[in-house]
Scaffold this motif. Structure first.
Motif, PDB file in Angstrom:
ATOM      1  N   TYR A   7      87.740  25.495  28.397  1.00 53.33           N
ATOM      2  CA  TYR A   7      88.768  25.398  27.322  1.00 53.33           C
ATOM      3  C   TYR A   7      89.231  23.918  27.121  1.00 53.33           C
ATOM      4  CZ  TYR A   7      92.776  26.611  24.384  1.00 53.33           C
ATOM      5  OH  TYR A   7      93.918  26.443  23.121  1.00 53.33           O
ATOM      6  N   THR A  10      93.105  18.581  23.186  1.00 57.13           N
ATOM      7  CA  THR A  10      93.698  17.176  23.135  1.00 57.13           C
ATOM      8  C   THR A  10      95.049  17.272  24.145  1.00 57.13           C
ATOM      9  OG1 THR A  10      92.949  16.588  20.921  1.00 57.13           O
ATOM     10  CG2 THR A  10      94.680  15.194  22.038  1.00 57.13           C
ATOM     11  N   LEU A  21      96.550  31.292  25.506  1.00 55.72           N
ATOM     12  CA  LEU A  21      95.145  31.459  25.358  1.00 55.72           C
ATOM     13  C   LEU A  21      94.550  31.381  26.694  1.00 55.72           C
ATOM     14  CD1 LEU A  21      93.630  31.664  22.682  1.00 55.72           C
ATOM     15  CD2 LEU A  21      92.419  29.781  23.634  1.00 55.72           C
ATOM     16  N   ALA A  37      90.264  16.131  26.409  1.00 53.76           N
ATOM     17  CA  ALA A  37      89.607  14.951  25.993  1.00 53.76           C
ATOM     18  C   ALA A  37      90.205  13.613  25.943  1.00 53.76           C
ATOM     19  CB  ALA A  37      89.222  15.332  24.427  1.00 53.76           C
ATOM     20  N   GLY A  72      83.037  11.554  25.984  1.00 50.52           N
ATOM     21  CA  GLY A  72      82.004  11.943  25.305  1.00 50.52           C
ATOM     22  C   GLY A  72      81.811  13.300  24.732  1.00 50.52           C
ATOM     23  N   LEU A  73      80.559  13.838  24.542  1.00 50.90           N
ATOM     24  CA  LEU A  73      80.480  15.312  23.799  1.00 50.90           C
ATOM     25  C   LEU A  73      80.778  16.393  25.025  1.00 50.90           C
ATOM     26  CD1 LEU A  73      76.910  14.722  22.305  1.00 50.90           C
ATOM     27  CD2 LEU A  73      79.103  14.946  20.957  1.00 50.90           C
ATOM     28  N   ARG A  88      87.704  28.964  22.290  1.00 52.89           N
ATOM     29  CA  ARG A  88      88.491  28.267  21.350  1.00 52.89           C
ATOM     30  C   ARG A  88      89.442  29.385  20.904  1.00 52.89           C
ATOM     31  NH1 ARG A  88      88.931  23.247  21.066  1.00 52.89           N
ATOM     32  NH2 ARG A  88      89.595  23.425  18.962  1.00 52.89           N
ATOM     33  N   GLU A  99      86.973  25.309  13.274  1.00 54.32           N
ATOM     34  CA  GLU A  99      86.261  25.854  14.193  1.00 54.32           C
ATOM     35  C   GLU A  99      84.805  26.223  14.117  1.00 54.32           C
ATOM     36  OE1 GLU A  99      87.405  25.939  17.077  1.00 54.32           O
ATOM     37  OE2 GLU A  99      89.465  25.314  16.736  1.00 54.32           O
ATOM     38  N   MET A 102      82.572  23.055  14.116  1.00 54.70           N
ATOM     39  CA  MET A 102      82.590  22.752  15.469  1.00 54.70           C
ATOM     40  C   MET A 102      81.515  23.527  16.210  1.00 54.70           C
ATOM     41  SD  MET A 102      85.711  20.879  17.544  1.00 54.70           S
ATOM     42  CE  MET A 102      86.498  22.323  18.290  1.00 54.70           C
ATOM     43  N   ASN A 106      78.148  22.135  17.728  1.00 51.85           N
ATOM     44  CA  ASN A 106      77.881  22.566  19.462  1.00 51.85           C
ATOM     45  C   ASN A 106      76.809  23.259  19.460  1.00 51.85           C
ATOM     46  OD1 ASN A 106      79.802  20.659  20.151  1.00 51.85           O
ATOM     47  ND2 ASN A 106      81.408  22.166  20.440  1.00 51.85           N
ATOM     48  N   PRO A 120      95.147  33.853  20.207  1.00 50.21           N
ATOM     49  CA  PRO A 120      96.435  33.965  20.768  1.00 50.21           C
ATOM     50  C   PRO A 120      97.686  34.788  20.246  1.00 50.21           C
ATOM     51  CG  PRO A 120      96.204  32.120  19.407  1.00 50.21           C
ATOM     52  CD  PRO A 120      95.124  32.981  19.160  1.00 50.21           C
ATOM     53  N   VAL A 127     102.263  27.603  16.372  1.00 54.91           N
ATOM     54  CA  VAL A 127     102.823  26.469  17.007  1.00 54.91           C
ATOM     55  C   VAL A 127     101.636  25.645  17.167  1.00 54.91           C
ATOM     56  CG1 VAL A 127     103.349  25.713  19.340  1.00 54.91           C
ATOM     57  CG2 VAL A 127     104.124  27.991  18.513  1.00 54.91           C
ATOM     58  N   SER A 129     100.798  21.151  18.603  1.00 54.15           N
ATOM     59  CA  SER A 129     101.234  19.911  19.399  1.00 54.15           C
ATOM     60  C   SER A 129     102.142  19.008  18.419  1.00 54.15           C
ATOM     61  CB  SER A 129     100.344  19.385  20.023  1.00 54.15           C
ATOM     62  OG  SER A 129      99.640  20.419  21.063  1.00 54.15           O
ATOM     63  N   ARG A 133     105.674  17.633  18.432  1.00 56.13           N
ATOM     64  CA  ARG A 133     106.067  16.252  18.849  1.00 56.13           C
ATOM     65  C   ARG A 133     106.964  15.954  17.930  1.00 56.13           C
ATOM     66  NH1 ARG A 133     100.104  15.847  19.179  1.00 56.13           N
ATOM     67  NH2 ARG A 133     100.431  14.853  17.381  1.00 56.13           N
TER      68      ARG A 133
HETATM   69  N1  COA Z   1      98.270  27.405  20.491  1.00 55.85           N
HETATM   70  C1  COA Z   1      98.925  26.168  20.054  1.00 55.85           C
HETATM   71  N2  COA Z   1      98.492  25.318  19.492  1.00 55.85           N
HETATM   72  C2  COA Z   1      97.273  25.267  19.256  1.00 55.85           C
HETATM   73  C3  COA Z   1      96.426  26.309  19.711  1.00 55.85           C
HETATM   74  C4  COA Z   1      96.993  27.385  20.485  1.00 55.85           C
HETATM   75  N3  COA Z   1      96.321  28.394  20.933  1.00 55.85           N
HETATM   76  N4  COA Z   1      94.976  26.098  19.418  1.00 55.85           N
HETATM   77  C5  COA Z   1      94.812  25.053  18.921  1.00 55.85           C
HETATM   78  N5  COA Z   1      96.217  24.413  18.849  1.00 55.85           N
HETATM   79  C6  COA Z   1      96.594  23.049  18.063  1.00 55.85           C
HETATM   80  C7  COA Z   1      96.512  22.072  18.903  1.00 55.85           C
HETATM   81  O1  COA Z   1      97.960  21.693  19.438  1.00 55.85           O
HETATM   82  C8  COA Z   1      96.389  20.937  18.070  1.00 55.85           C
HETATM   83  O2  COA Z   1      97.474  20.495  17.200  1.00 55.85           O
HETATM   84  P1  COA Z   1      97.658  19.160  16.540  1.00 55.85           P
HETATM   85  O3  COA Z   1      96.372  18.884  15.642  1.00 55.85           O
HETATM   86  O4  COA Z   1      98.832  19.362  15.870  1.00 55.85           O
HETATM   87  O5  COA Z   1      97.815  18.171  17.696  1.00 55.85           O
HETATM   88  C9  COA Z   1      95.641  21.527  16.989  1.00 55.85           C
HETATM   89  O6  COA Z   1      95.762  22.974  17.053  1.00 55.85           O
HETATM   90  C10 COA Z   1      93.916  21.616  17.236  1.00 55.85           C
HETATM   91  O7  COA Z   1      93.853  21.284  18.747  1.00 55.85           O
HETATM   92  P2  COA Z   1      92.660  21.791  19.594  1.00 55.85           P
HETATM   93  O8  COA Z   1      92.202  23.307  19.327  1.00 55.85           O
HETATM   94  O9  COA Z   1      93.088  21.559  21.098  1.00 55.85           O
HETATM   95  O10 COA Z   1      91.577  20.832  19.377  1.00 55.85           O
HETATM   96  P3  COA Z   1      91.567  19.376  19.239  1.00 55.85           P
HETATM   97  O11 COA Z   1      91.289  19.094  17.780  1.00 55.85           O
HETATM   98  O12 COA Z   1      92.822  18.915  19.844  1.00 55.85           O
HETATM   99  O13 COA Z   1      90.471  19.219  20.292  1.00 55.85           O
HETATM  100  C11 COA Z   1      88.094  18.646  20.760  1.00 55.85           C
HETATM  101  C12 COA Z   1      89.064  19.050  19.828  1.00 55.85           C
HETATM  102  C13 COA Z   1      88.574  17.752  21.865  1.00 55.85           C
HETATM  103  C14 COA Z   1      87.699  19.831  21.655  1.00 55.85           C
HETATM  104  C15 COA Z   1      86.815  18.440  20.087  1.00 55.85           C
HETATM  105  O14 COA Z   1      87.192  17.148  19.250  1.00 55.85           O
HETATM  106  C16 COA Z   1      86.112  17.891  21.052  1.00 55.85           C
HETATM  107  O15 COA Z   1      85.249  18.579  21.696  1.00 55.85           O
HETATM  108  N6  COA Z   1      85.694  16.429  21.237  1.00 55.85           N
HETATM  109  C17 COA Z   1      84.668  15.826  22.244  1.00 55.85           C
HETATM  110  C18 COA Z   1      83.547  15.248  21.414  1.00 55.85           C
HETATM  111  C19 COA Z   1      82.773  16.087  20.903  1.00 55.85           C
HETATM  112  O16 COA Z   1      82.063  16.944  21.523  1.00 55.85           O
HETATM  113  N7  COA Z   1      82.586  16.125  19.363  1.00 55.85           N
HETATM  114  C20 COA Z   1      81.580  17.071  18.637  1.00 55.85           C
HETATM  115  C21 COA Z   1      82.456  18.236  18.455  1.00 55.85           C
HETATM  116  S1  COA Z   1      81.787  19.368  17.083  1.00 55.85           S
END
Ligand code: COA
Length: 169
Positions: A7, A10, A21, A37, A72-73, A88, A99, A102, A106, A120, A127, A129, A133
């Motif tokens: 899972y 960020t 989740l 990440a 990285g990836l 996810r 989603e 992505m 992937n 969830p 909710v 992040s 904040r």
């Molecule tokens: N409950 C509460 N908040 C949630 C949630 C949940 N169940 N699921 C997602 N969120 C929120 C997060 O808090 C986040 O909020 P914010 O944007 O306000 O900070 C937002 O939804 C999205 O977050 P998340 O689902 O954690 O994804 P992300 O965008 O933070 O992370 C990565 C994405 C890091 C997984 C993705 O960018 C990645 O894989 N990066 C690596 C590089 C890569 O492989 N890239 C190619 C991908 S196609």
């Protein structure tokens, strides 16, 4: 076959929605890696090490969950761990487009890796992040949205006079 799942996110910081989740995924898979990440596409408030430490504290009691930072990836990280499932969360219809994009990207990069979506609890469907904040910076009580360790980290951060936009301390 490796029965673990990843899972990734960020986690800036981890919220009760994420934990909901994680609990669901940890009940399905014998091992769950929470992949933090190091350099996500968005600017973060907490450093990678802080985000991982807060997440690790939040999942301390879940024996089959471990926290790892990755660069990285994501699919390459998954392969390096021998993991073939990415978990996810889908909170609302608005999450779907991002989603979908992505998951299919992937899949193109790594056809052997599958993305699995879980929902969830509706209690946390709103909710995120960034709202946490923002509320914390404006002095609001976010204890109903985040675990105590994240709340403490937010308190410490804002007591230092640093804002959301100041980036990692
Ligand atoms: N409950 C509460 N908040 C949630 C949630 C949940 N169940 N699921 C997602 N969120 C929120 C997060 O808090 C986040 O909020 P914010 O944007 O306000 O900070 C937002 O939804 C999205 O977050 P998340 O689902 O954690 O994804 P992300 O965008 O933070 O992370 C990565 C994405 C890091 C997984 C993705 O960018 C990645 O894989 N990066 C690596 C590089 C890569 O492989 N890239 C190619 C991908 S196609």
């Amino acid at each position: 076959m490796n029965r673990a799942a990843i899972y990734a996110g960020t986690f800036d910081p981890i919220t009760l929605g994420h934990l909901d989740l994680i609990g669901r995924a940890a009940a399905i898979f014998p091992r769950l890696i929470l992949a933090v990440a190091r350099q996500p596409p968005k600017r973060t408030m907490f450093s990678p090490e802080q985000r991982a430490a807060i997440a690790a504290e939040a999942v301390r009691e879940l024996r089959n969950v471990e926290v790892k930072l990755f660069d990285g990836l994501l699919v390459e990280f998954a392969r390096s761990k021998g993991v073939r499932v990415l978990v996810r969360g889908l909170r609302a219809f608005s999450d779907f487009e991002f989603e979908f994009q992505m998951a299919l990207t992937n899949r193109k990069l790594a056809p052997d890796i599958e993305t699995l979506f879980l929902m969830p609890s509706e209690e946390y469907s709103y909710v995120s992040s960034s709202t946490v904040r923002q509320i914390a910076e404006l002095g609001g009580d976010v204890r109903r949205f985040v675990p105590p360790c994240a709340w403490a980290a937010l308190q410490e951060r804002f007591s230092q006079g640093l804002g959301v936009k100041d980036g990692p301390a």
